[in-house]
Design a protein around this motif. Sequence first.
Motif, PDB file in Angstrom:
ATOM      1  N   GLU A  26      17.806 -78.132   1.303  1.00 30.59           N
ATOM      2  CA  GLU A  26      17.500 -78.113   2.725  1.00 30.59           C
ATOM      3  C   GLU A  26      16.029 -77.788   2.912  1.00 30.59           C
ATOM      4  OE1 GLU A  26      20.126 -75.475   4.792  1.00 30.59           O
ATOM      5  OE2 GLU A  26      21.909 -76.235   3.758  1.00 30.59           O
ATOM      6  N   ALA A  27      15.407 -78.431   3.866  1.00 28.01           N
ATOM      7  CA  ALA A  27      13.983 -78.226   4.122  1.00 28.01           C
ATOM      8  C   ALA A  27      13.699 -76.761   4.437  1.00 28.01           C
ATOM      9  CB  ALA A  27      13.540 -79.099   5.293  1.00 28.01           C
ATOM     10  N   GLY A  28      12.690 -76.211   3.767  1.00 30.49           N
ATOM     11  CA  GLY A  28      12.264 -74.845   4.042  1.00 30.49           C
ATOM     12  C   GLY A  28      13.087 -73.767   3.387  1.00 30.49           C
ATOM     13  N   LYS A  29      14.126 -74.133   2.630  1.00 30.67           N
ATOM     14  CA  LYS A  29      14.986 -73.135   2.002  1.00 30.67           C
ATOM     15  C   LYS A  29      14.623 -72.975   0.521  1.00 30.67           C
ATOM     16  CE  LYS A  29      17.697 -71.828   5.354  1.00 30.67           C
ATOM     17  NZ  LYS A  29      17.717 -70.400   5.801  1.00 30.67           N
ATOM     18  N   PRO A  30      14.651 -71.738   0.007  1.00 28.09           N
ATOM     19  CA  PRO A  30      14.243 -71.483  -1.380  1.00 28.09           C
ATOM     20  C   PRO A  30      15.397 -71.627  -2.370  1.00 28.09           C
ATOM     21  CG  PRO A  30      14.668 -69.394  -0.312  1.00 28.09           C
ATOM     22  CD  PRO A  30      14.931 -70.466   0.731  1.00 28.09           C
ATOM     23  N   TYR A  31      16.330 -72.517  -2.108  1.00 29.74           N
ATOM     24  CA  TYR A  31      17.495 -72.628  -2.975  1.00 29.74           C
ATOM     25  C   TYR A  31      18.025 -74.054  -3.002  1.00 29.74           C
ATOM     26  CZ  TYR A  31      19.948 -72.272   1.553  1.00 29.74           C
ATOM     27  OH  TYR A  31      20.374 -72.456   2.838  1.00 29.74           O
ATOM     28  N   TYR A  32      18.923 -74.290  -3.959  1.00 33.27           N
ATOM     29  CA  TYR A  32      19.779 -75.467  -3.878  1.00 33.27           C
ATOM     30  C   TYR A  32      21.225 -74.978  -3.878  1.00 33.27           C
ATOM     31  CZ  TYR A  32      20.762 -75.266  -8.955  1.00 33.27           C
ATOM     32  OH  TYR A  32      21.162 -74.883 -10.207  1.00 33.27           O
ATOM     33  N   LYS A  33      22.078 -75.730  -3.219  1.00 34.26           N
ATOM     34  CA  LYS A  33      23.500 -75.404  -3.151  1.00 34.26           C
ATOM     35  C   LYS A  33      24.273 -76.322  -4.086  1.00 34.26           C
ATOM     36  CE  LYS A  33      23.627 -73.841   1.678  1.00 34.26           C
ATOM     37  NZ  LYS A  33      24.233 -74.084   3.024  1.00 34.26           N
ATOM     38  N   SER A  34      25.277 -75.776  -4.725  1.00 34.45           N
ATOM     39  CA  SER A  34      26.136 -76.543  -5.618  1.00 34.45           C
ATOM     40  C   SER A  34      27.578 -76.503  -5.135  1.00 34.45           C
ATOM     41  CB  SER A  34      26.088 -75.983  -7.035  1.00 34.45           C
ATOM     42  OG  SER A  34      24.854 -76.255  -7.656  1.00 34.45           O
ATOM     43  N   GLN A  35      28.228 -77.658  -5.232  1.00 32.78           N
ATOM     44  CA  GLN A  35      29.680 -77.751  -5.117  1.00 32.78           C
ATOM     45  C   GLN A  35      30.156 -78.441  -6.393  1.00 32.78           C
ATOM     46  OE1 GLN A  35      29.803 -79.871  -1.219  1.00 32.78           O
ATOM     47  NE2 GLN A  35      31.297 -78.299  -0.679  1.00 32.78           N
ATOM     48  N   VAL A  36      31.159 -77.859  -7.051  1.00 36.17           N
ATOM     49  CA  VAL A  36      31.602 -78.365  -8.345  1.00 36.17           C
ATOM     50  C   VAL A  36      33.112 -78.567  -8.336  1.00 36.17           C
ATOM     51  CG1 VAL A  36      31.604 -77.979 -10.835  1.00 36.17           C
ATOM     52  CG2 VAL A  36      29.712 -77.098  -9.456  1.00 36.17           C
ATOM     53  N   TRP A  37      33.513 -79.778  -8.757  1.00 34.30           N
ATOM     54  CA  TRP A  37      34.928 -80.094  -8.948  1.00 34.30           C
ATOM     55  C   TRP A  37      35.170 -80.313 -10.442  1.00 34.30           C
ATOM     56  CZ3 TRP A  37      31.869 -81.820  -5.064  1.00 34.30           C
ATOM     57  CH2 TRP A  37      32.330 -81.724  -3.745  1.00 34.30           C
ATOM     58  N   ALA A  57      15.155 -69.222  -5.935  1.00 40.87           N
ATOM     59  CA  ALA A  57      13.975 -68.909  -6.739  1.00 40.87           C
ATOM     60  C   ALA A  57      12.826 -68.487  -5.844  1.00 40.87           C
ATOM     61  CB  ALA A  57      13.562 -70.112  -7.589  1.00 40.87           C
ATOM     62  N   GLY A  58      11.979 -67.603  -6.352  1.00 41.76           N
ATOM     63  CA  GLY A  58      10.781 -67.179  -5.629  1.00 41.76           C
ATOM     64  C   GLY A  58       9.645 -66.942  -6.604  1.00 41.76           C
ATOM     65  N   TRP A  59       8.587 -67.733  -6.490  1.00 45.90           N
ATOM     66  CA  TRP A  59       7.415 -67.690  -7.384  1.00 45.90           C
ATOM     67  C   TRP A  59       6.237 -67.091  -6.626  1.00 45.90           C
ATOM     68  CZ3 TRP A  59       3.929 -72.461  -8.354  1.00 45.90           C
ATOM     69  CH2 TRP A  59       3.086 -72.257  -9.462  1.00 45.90           C
ATOM     70  N   GLU A  60       5.516 -66.189  -7.260  1.00 43.24           N
ATOM     71  CA  GLU A  60       4.457 -65.489  -6.545  1.00 43.24           C
ATOM     72  C   GLU A  60       3.335 -66.409  -6.077  1.00 43.24           C
ATOM     73  OE1 GLU A  60       1.531 -62.991  -8.525  1.00 43.24           O
ATOM     74  OE2 GLU A  60       2.542 -63.337 -10.434  1.00 43.24           O
ATOM     75  N   LYS A  61       3.148 -67.564  -6.721  1.00 45.46           N
ATOM     76  CA  LYS A  61       2.100 -68.477  -6.270  1.00 45.46           C
ATOM     77  C   LYS A  61       2.541 -69.298  -5.057  1.00 45.46           C
ATOM     78  CE  LYS A  61      -0.701 -68.902 -10.446  1.00 45.46           C
ATOM     79  NZ  LYS A  61      -1.884 -68.299  -9.780  1.00 45.46           N
ATOM     80  N   THR A  62       3.826 -69.388  -4.820  1.00 45.32           N
ATOM     81  CA  THR A  62       4.320 -69.998  -3.592  1.00 45.32           C
ATOM     82  C   THR A  62       4.192 -69.021  -2.436  1.00 45.32           C
ATOM     83  OG1 THR A  62       5.888 -71.398  -4.780  1.00 45.32           O
ATOM     84  CG2 THR A  62       6.328 -71.020  -2.451  1.00 45.32           C
ATOM     85  N   ASP A  63       4.550 -67.755  -2.693  1.00 38.86           N
ATOM     86  CA  ASP A  63       4.464 -66.708  -1.678  1.00 38.86           C
ATOM     87  C   ASP A  63       4.134 -65.398  -2.393  1.00 38.86           C
ATOM     88  OD1 ASP A  63       4.836 -64.729   0.228  1.00 38.86           O
ATOM     89  OD2 ASP A  63       6.584 -65.686   1.129  1.00 38.86           O
ATOM     90  N   PRO A  64       2.961 -64.790  -2.123  1.00 38.42           N
ATOM     91  CA  PRO A  64       2.575 -63.546  -2.811  1.00 38.42           C
ATOM     92  C   PRO A  64       3.597 -62.425  -2.676  1.00 38.42           C
ATOM     93  CG  PRO A  64       0.701 -64.464  -1.612  1.00 38.42           C
ATOM     94  CD  PRO A  64       1.909 -65.262  -1.206  1.00 38.42           C
ATOM     95  N   ALA A  65       4.437 -62.492  -1.641  1.00 41.81           N
ATOM     96  CA  ALA A  65       5.451 -61.449  -1.463  1.00 41.81           C
ATOM     97  C   ALA A  65       6.410 -61.399  -2.641  1.00 41.81           C
ATOM     98  CB  ALA A  65       6.222 -61.681  -0.168  1.00 41.81           C
ATOM     99  N   PHE A  66       6.627 -62.542  -3.302  1.00 40.51           N
ATOM    100  CA  PHE A  66       7.575 -62.588  -4.406  1.00 40.51           C
ATOM    101  C   PHE A  66       7.041 -61.921  -5.671  1.00 40.51           C
ATOM    102  CE2 PHE A  66       9.213 -66.642  -2.242  1.00 40.51           C
ATOM    103  CZ  PHE A  66      10.076 -65.887  -1.453  1.00 40.51           C
TER     104      PHE A  66
END
Length: 249
Positions: free
Chosen positions: A109-120, A209-218
Motif C-alpha cells: 500500500e502506498a506510504g506504508k512501511p510493510y507488505y501484507k501476506s495471505q497464504v493458503w 521494515a524501517g531503515w535509518e536512511k529512509t527516516d532518521p527516526a528509525f
Amino acid sequence: MSCHDARNGMNIFGKVTDALVLDSCGLKGGPTYHEMRSWGMDILKVANSLGAGALALETSSGLYRVGPGCRGTYRLVKEGPLRSILDLEFEGIPIDNQTVHVKHRISIEAGKPYYKSQVWVEDAMDMKLVTGIVNLHSDSVYSKTLDSVSYFYTHDNQAYNGEKLGMAILVPCSTLVILTAPEEGEGITQTFYTSIALNEQPIEFCFVAGWEKTDPAFATRESFETMVEREAIQWSVVPEITYKVEGKS
C-alpha cells in the motif's frame, strides 16, 4: 520495499526517494544494487535465512523452504496508485513423501512501511506455516502481544553497510512462540522465526521494515517499535460499515 529472489527469499531494497524504481534495479550493465544509488540500495544480507518474511513449512522432521523442487508461477492481481497485489503459487513442493501446494498473495500500500501476506496451503498433513527474520547481524529479538495481534522484531546495525535497520513480523494471534534456526548447515539458517497452525486459512501476516536512511527516526529502537505498534493496532482493527437507507416519501 521488499523483493523476491530466486531462492524464494525476501529481500529489502531501502529507498531514499518516493519514486517508483524497482523496474530499473539490477539491470544488466548497470551498477550493482548493493551500492548506494540515487534511489537507495539493496540493504539486506539474506544468505540461507528466510530474509524479510519468506515462507517455510514445518513438520516433525524439520523446516522446508517453500520453493525448491516445485513449479512456481506469478500473477499480477491488481496494480494501482494506492495498492498493488500479486500472487505467487508453488505447486508440487516435495515434503516428507507428500507434495504440497502453496499460494502466497502479497499486497503493498502506498506510504506504508510493510507488505501484507495471505497464504493458503493445500494437501499439507501435520504441518505448520513458518515465516521469519534473518539474524545474521542481530542476536537480540523483541516481542509484544496486544489483544489480537502479536509481533516480534529486531533492530540493529544490520543493513548492508552497517546502518540501523529494524524488521518486524505481525501475526494475528494472542500467543507467540519465537524460535531460532541453526547458525549453519543445510536448509534454513540464521533466522528468528515463528510457526503458525494451518487451522484457518488464509493465514495472514505483515512484514515491516524501517531503515535509518529512509527516516532518521528509525535509528533508535524505541522509534521503530513505536511505529510497529501503531501499525499493529491499525491492522487489528476490523472496520465496521453501516448502511443508512433513506425513507421513501
